[in-house]
Each structure stands twice: as structure tokens, then as C-alpha cells.
Design an enzyme around this catalytic site. Structure first.
Site, PDB file in Angstrom:
ATOM      1  N   GLY A 268       0.754  -1.238   0.000  1.00  0.00           N
ATOM      2  CA  GLY A 268       0.000   0.000   0.000  1.00  0.00           C
ATOM      3  C   GLY A 268       0.782   1.284   0.000  1.00  0.00           C
ATOM      4  O   GLY A 268       0.193   2.368  -0.118  1.00  0.00           O
TER       5      GLY A 268
ATOM      6  N   GLU B 240       3.891  -6.917   1.004  1.00  0.00           N
ATOM      7  CA  GLU B 240       3.327  -7.216  -0.313  1.00  0.00           C
ATOM      8  C   GLU B 240       3.223  -5.954  -1.173  1.00  0.00           C
ATOM      9  O   GLU B 240       2.127  -5.529  -1.533  1.00  0.00           O
ATOM     10  CB  GLU B 240       1.955  -7.872  -0.124  1.00  0.00           C
ATOM     11  CG  GLU B 240       2.038  -9.213   0.607  1.00  0.00           C
ATOM     12  CD  GLU B 240       0.744  -9.633   1.254  1.00  0.00           C
ATOM     13  OE1 GLU B 240      -0.221  -8.845   1.203  1.00  0.00           O
ATOM     14  OE2 GLU B 240       0.679 -10.733   1.824  1.00  0.00           O
ATOM     15  N   PRO B 241       4.350  -5.347  -1.516  1.00  0.00           N
ATOM     16  CA  PRO B 241       4.291  -4.153  -2.367  1.00  0.00           C
ATOM     17  C   PRO B 241       3.960  -4.520  -3.799  1.00  0.00           C
ATOM     18  O   PRO B 241       4.394  -5.545  -4.320  1.00  0.00           O
ATOM     19  CB  PRO B 241       5.710  -3.581  -2.257  1.00  0.00           C
ATOM     20  CG  PRO B 241       6.565  -4.782  -1.995  1.00  0.00           C
ATOM     21  CD  PRO B 241       5.726  -5.712  -1.168  1.00  0.00           C
ATOM     22  N   GLY B 242       3.186  -3.689  -4.445  1.00  0.00           N
ATOM     23  CA  GLY B 242       2.857  -3.875  -5.853  1.00  0.00           C
ATOM     24  C   GLY B 242       3.029  -2.569  -6.595  1.00  0.00           C
ATOM     25  O   GLY B 242       3.908  -2.416  -7.448  1.00  0.00           O
TER      26      GLY B 242
ATOM     27  N   ARG C 192      -7.805   3.802 -14.888  1.00  0.00           N
ATOM     28  CA  ARG C 192      -7.680   4.468 -13.600  1.00  0.00           C
ATOM     29  C   ARG C 192      -8.279   5.871 -13.563  1.00  0.00           C
ATOM     30  O   ARG C 192      -8.967   6.220 -12.599  1.00  0.00           O
ATOM     31  CB  ARG C 192      -6.217   4.505 -13.136  1.00  0.00           C
ATOM     32  CG  ARG C 192      -5.610   3.122 -12.878  1.00  0.00           C
ATOM     33  CD  ARG C 192      -4.222   3.221 -12.261  1.00  0.00           C
ATOM     34  NE  ARG C 192      -4.287   3.731 -10.913  1.00  0.00           N
ATOM     35  CZ  ARG C 192      -3.985   4.955 -10.555  1.00  0.00           C
ATOM     36  NH1 ARG C 192      -3.551   5.838 -11.465  1.00  0.00           N
ATOM     37  NH2 ARG C 192      -4.080   5.336  -9.305  1.00  0.00           N
TER      38      ARG C 192
ATOM     39  N   TYR D 295     -11.116   6.059 -10.853  1.00  0.00           N
ATOM     40  CA  TYR D 295     -10.702   6.675  -9.591  1.00  0.00           C
ATOM     41  C   TYR D 295     -10.487   8.182  -9.690  1.00  0.00           C
ATOM     42  O   TYR D 295     -10.031   8.785  -8.716  1.00  0.00           O
ATOM     43  CB  TYR D 295      -9.375   6.065  -9.114  1.00  0.00           C
ATOM     44  CG  TYR D 295      -9.359   4.587  -8.925  1.00  0.00           C
ATOM     45  CD1 TYR D 295     -10.244   3.949  -8.060  1.00  0.00           C
ATOM     46  CD2 TYR D 295      -8.428   3.792  -9.593  1.00  0.00           C
ATOM     47  CE1 TYR D 295     -10.207   2.579  -7.874  1.00  0.00           C
ATOM     48  CE2 TYR D 295      -8.375   2.424  -9.410  1.00  0.00           C
ATOM     49  CZ  TYR D 295      -9.276   1.821  -8.550  1.00  0.00           C
ATOM     50  OH  TYR D 295      -9.234   0.468  -8.367  1.00  0.00           O
TER      51      TYR D 295
ATOM     52  N   CYS E 297     -16.811   5.748 -27.003  1.00  0.00           N
ATOM     53  CA  CYS E 297     -18.039   6.558 -26.959  1.00  0.00           C
ATOM     54  C   CYS E 297     -18.607   6.618 -25.547  1.00  0.00           C
ATOM     55  O   CYS E 297     -19.709   6.118 -25.267  1.00  0.00           O
ATOM     56  CB  CYS E 297     -19.076   6.009 -27.947  1.00  0.00           C
ATOM     57  SG  CYS E 297     -18.541   6.167 -29.660  1.00  0.00           S
ATOM     58  N   GLU E 298     -17.847   7.185 -24.653  1.00  0.00           N
ATOM     59  CA  GLU E 298     -18.230   7.399 -23.259  1.00  0.00           C
ATOM     60  C   GLU E 298     -17.646   8.738 -22.824  1.00  0.00           C
ATOM     61  O   GLU E 298     -16.464   8.996 -23.063  1.00  0.00           O
ATOM     62  CB  GLU E 298     -17.659   6.302 -22.353  1.00  0.00           C
ATOM     63  CG  GLU E 298     -18.028   4.886 -22.703  1.00  0.00           C
ATOM     64  CD  GLU E 298     -19.255   4.424 -21.950  1.00  0.00           C
ATOM     65  OE1 GLU E 298     -19.775   5.199 -21.114  1.00  0.00           O
ATOM     66  OE2 GLU E 298     -19.695   3.288 -22.206  1.00  0.00           O
TER      67      GLU E 298
ATOM     68  N   TYR F 289      -1.594  -1.376 -12.247  1.00  0.00           N
ATOM     69  CA  TYR F 289      -3.045  -1.286 -12.471  1.00  0.00           C
ATOM     70  C   TYR F 289      -3.378  -0.619 -13.804  1.00  0.00           C
ATOM     71  O   TYR F 289      -4.383   0.062 -13.933  1.00  0.00           O
ATOM     72  CB  TYR F 289      -3.730  -0.562 -11.295  1.00  0.00           C
ATOM     73  CG  TYR F 289      -3.400  -1.200  -9.976  1.00  0.00           C
ATOM     74  CD1 TYR F 289      -3.928  -2.433  -9.644  1.00  0.00           C
ATOM     75  CD2 TYR F 289      -2.499  -0.607  -9.098  1.00  0.00           C
ATOM     76  CE1 TYR F 289      -3.592  -3.054  -8.452  1.00  0.00           C
ATOM     77  CE2 TYR F 289      -2.159  -1.217  -7.906  1.00  0.00           C
ATOM     78  CZ  TYR F 289      -2.709  -2.438  -7.586  1.00  0.00           C
ATOM     79  OH  TYR F 289      -2.376  -3.069  -6.410  1.00  0.00           O
TER      80      TYR F 289
END
EC number: 4.1.1.20
Length: 421
Positions: free
Chosen positions: A239, A275-277, A314, A318, A346-347, A375
Site C-alpha cells: 500500500g 506485499e508491495p505492488g 484508472r 478513480y 463513446c463514453e 493497475y
């Protein structure tokens, strides 16, 4: 620090011009830097030097086989959250005793897969899951090593969709009930408690929430040991955030995080798992896209690029920020103007930035989305039948396509028609 720098007027990935990759594979594409991935892993490894530890790369951040093999070669274990990720980790040569299985909805089939192929531990998220795993382990005649993910009710002060440590979140068991839950595990012959798990969220930019959560874990460790449980590992999750905006205050460094872990948990003598990502992969990757059109709107100009929300979701999901830079280096002091940077889907949500200040750009120019290594590719889709974009890995002056762009035919041929058609 990353290895995407301007040199001789062009943006490079290590020693390869991004424009050269674009000419070879087309746009859009993801590009990762081996040197940056390696540097970020070693920063964590060095931060925990002096403590018994294992870094389990959170492969949900970026799970291409080439990246997993690189991580494994550096000594990483893997944190997986699905049967598919478990299979990916094994395919990359990671032994089962270096794979931690997390996730709130593990199925019986996933449990069997991991128990058959080997697993370091299951991080249990609920009492029903605990009962199912016990039953599966007994059916197979094995004992499953487990930790319980405790929810410490700590506000991670991050985006609501990636906060996981508050009481209202779906993750873990309330820490207030942990002693009761561990007592139940001790009565289950198919389970063996080996540690405690905690993870409070993603993209944290302050160490204080960690300090609060880890202090509670230290207290729980002593209480569980007093109850007779052999707690030998503490899984602290991941995190730690990355600087998505170059001009903002940088998040804490791994060495500062490591010093805090040593201060709060060093006396326990437990092996530390982290657990780094995002911190490993995020700034190790960029997405490169080409400007299709520059459109003049009512009171604003639009850069319409060939990358879209299905390639990098993303910002749409977010409201996430990515620095977007031209691949050709602007002249010092070059005049800038505001653009809305949008994709072709088309959004209205297919918008990467609004009124972003950029040097004037034209059709055919290339732009790079920084901090897109985590991500990005893993959350992409083929919405609008847009092919998944290539992934490219750079190593010094070499580059290789590590996931190719499928053809329309390959996409369509995955469909099958029923017999009556």
C-alpha cells in the site's frame, strides 16, 4: 526515481527511444523498465535488512510473465488473489512455499489448487472461509498454514475505493474478535495458524496509519502468544504510495517504512512479510499513445488520442492523475495551453485529463502517460472490440514485446456460435 528520461530531445526508456518502440509495435502500448523494477524491489529489500523478511510482490499490480520472472529472480515471493494469479506465479517458476494466497472470496477449487501445488499460507478473511478451508484440507489429508487478516479499523486516508482497513470495509475480521477466531482455528485439525495478516489500503502517503495498525498488530501478537498460539510471521500487506504528480510532496520512502516496522515490530522476532505492488511497478511503466486529432470545442481544445479508457481505466474509475508528457522534449520555457485529453471510446468517462496544460501538439505526435506500470495493463479490457495493447519490456538498449496486440480475427474467433445457428 525511474528510468524514463529525456535525452537529446527525446523521451527514452533506459537506452531505448520510446519513438523507436512506437515505430516497431504501433500505439498505444505499455513500456516497462527492467532497471526501475529492479531498483524498486531492492529498495524494499534493503529497507528490511537486519530483519527476517520476505517481499511477496503483489502481482495484481502487473502480472506479465516477464515481470514475474524478473521479480522471482530477485528473490521475491508472490502475493496472489485468485486461482489465475496462482497459476501465473507457478508458470513463472515461483515455488509454492513462496506464494501467499490472499483475497476475500477464495473458492474450494482455488483452495485445492493451492494445497496441491504448494502454498506458503492462506490469508483468511472470514469465518465461513475458515470453515471451508478446514473442510477442504481434511478432504485432501493435509494441514493448511493460515493467517487471519485482521481489520484494525484504521483510516488509511486514501481514496475510498482502495481503502481496506476501516470497519465498514469488506476486508478481514474485526481485530476485537481475533483472539476468539484464533481459538477456533486451534480446534480445527485442517488448519495451522502461523501468523497475523493486516492490510489497510493502497496509495498511502503517510506512515501514521501504518503506525496505528502495526501497533495494534504488535499488541495482538503478544496476546495470541499468551493464549498459546505460535505466531511466527506478520504479513503487513502493501500500500505504500507513489508520486503520481511530480510536483507534489513525495510519499515516504521504503527506508522510512522499514525503520518504522523495525521500531514497532522488531521486538516480536517474527518474520516480516510485505506485499508491495504499486511502489514496485507503478513508476516502472508508461503508456505511450498517439494524437489522432486536435479538436477545437466551445471554449476548450481537445487532444483525441488512440489510447482509451479500456487501455488505462484508472482516470475513469478513480479520477486518478497521470502526468502526461510529449515524447519529443519541449523547448525550455515553451508556451503551454490547456487541453482536455480524451480517448476514442463513446463514453464521456473516456477522459484522461481536463484542462491539462501542455505544449501545443498536433496529429501524429506521441505522448507518454507516466506512472502507468501498476493497475494499467492488468485492468485493461477489449471494450468496443479494441484489442489489448502490447506490453514491452526494456533492458538497457534492448526491448522485447512481452504481450502482443491480438488481431481482430483472434478476438472474434474466441466467440463460438451455438449449434442452432
Amino acid at each position: 526515481m525511474d528510468h524514463f528520461l529525456y535525452r537529446d530531445g527525446a523521451l527514452y526508456a533506459e537506452d531505448v527511444p520510446l519513438a523507436e518502440i512506437a515505430a516497431a509495435v504501433g500505439t498505444p502500448f505499455y513500456c516497462y523498465s527492467t532497471a526501475t523494477l529492479t531498483r524498486h524491489f531492492k529498495a524494499f529489500d534493503e529497507a528490511l535488512a537486519g530483519m527476517d523478511h520476505m517481499i511477496c510482490y503483489a502481482m495484481k499490480a502487473a502480472s506479465n510473465q516477464a515481470i514475474l520472472r524478473l521479480m522471482a529472480s530477485l528473490g521475491a515471493g508472490m502475493d496472489v488473489v485468485s486461482g489465475g494469479e496462482y497459476a501465473r506465479a507457478k508458470a513463472a517458476g515461483v515455488p509454492g512455499d513462496r506464494i501467499v494466497f490472499s483475497g476475500v472470496g477464495k473458492t474450494r477449487d482455488e483452495m485445492r489448487m493451492a494445497l496441491s501445488g504448494g502454498v506458503r499460507q492462506f490469508n483468511l478473511e472470514s469465518e465461513p472461509e475458515m470453515e471451508v478451508l478446514n473442510a477442504v484440507a481434511l478432504e485432501m489429508g493435509v494441514v493448511a498454514p493460515v493467517t487471519v487478516r485482521v481489520n484494525p479499523d484504521v483510516d488509511a486516508k486514501t481514496h475510498a475505493k482502495i481503502a481496506t482497513g476501516k470497519s465498514e470495509n469488506k476486508f478481514g475480521i474485526p481485530i476485537t474478535r481475533a483472539r476468539e477466531v484464533y481459538a477456533r482455528i486451534a480446534e480445527m485439525p485442517g488448519l495451522k495458524a502461523v501468523g497475523i495478516d493486516v492490510h489497510i489500503g493502497s496509495q498511502l502517503t503517510d506512515l501514521e496509519p501504518y503506525r496505528q495498525a502495526f501497533t495494534k498488530v504488535a499488541e495482538l501478537t503478544e496476546a495470541l502468544r499468551a493464549d498459546g498460539h505460535d505466531i511466527i510471521r506478520l504479513d503487513l500487506g502493501g500500500g505504500l504510495g507513489i508520486p503520481y504528480e511530480r510536483n507534489n510532496t513525495a510519499p515516504p520512502l521504503p527506508k522510512e517504512y522499514g525503520a518504522m516496522v523495525q521500531e514497532i515490530l522488531g521486538h516480536t522476532g517474527c518474520e516480516i512479510e510485505i506485499e508491495p505492488g504499486r511502489l514496485i511497478a507503478g513508476n516502472a511503466g508508461v503508456m505511450v499513445s498517439e494524437v489522432i486529432y486536435v479538436k477545437q470545442g466551445e471554449g476548450r481544445d481537445f487532444l483525441i488520442i488512440d489510447g482509451a479508457m479500456n487501455d488505462l481505466i484508472r482516470p475513469a474509475m478513480y479520477d486518478a492523475h497521470h502526468d502526461i508528457v510529449p515524447v519529443v522534449e519541449p523547448a525550455p520555457g515553451a508556451e503551454q495551453q490547456p487541453y482536455d485529453i480524451v480517448g476514442p471510446v463513446c463514453e464521456s468517462g473516456d477522459t484522461f485529463a481536463k484542462q491539462r496544460m501542455m505544449v501545443p501538439l498536433a496529429a501524429g505526435d506521441l505522448v507518454a502517460f507516466r506512472s502507468a506500470g501498476a493497475y494499467g495493463a492488468v485492468m485493461s479490457s477489449e471494450y468496443n472490440t479494441r484489442p489489448l495493447i502490447p506490453e514491452v519490456l526494456v533492458h538497457g538498449d534492448q526491448f522485447a514485446v512481452i504481450r502482443k496486440r491480438p488481431s481482430f480475427e483472434e478476438i472474434i474467433n474466441r466467440d463460438t456460435l451455438p449449434e442452432w445457428m
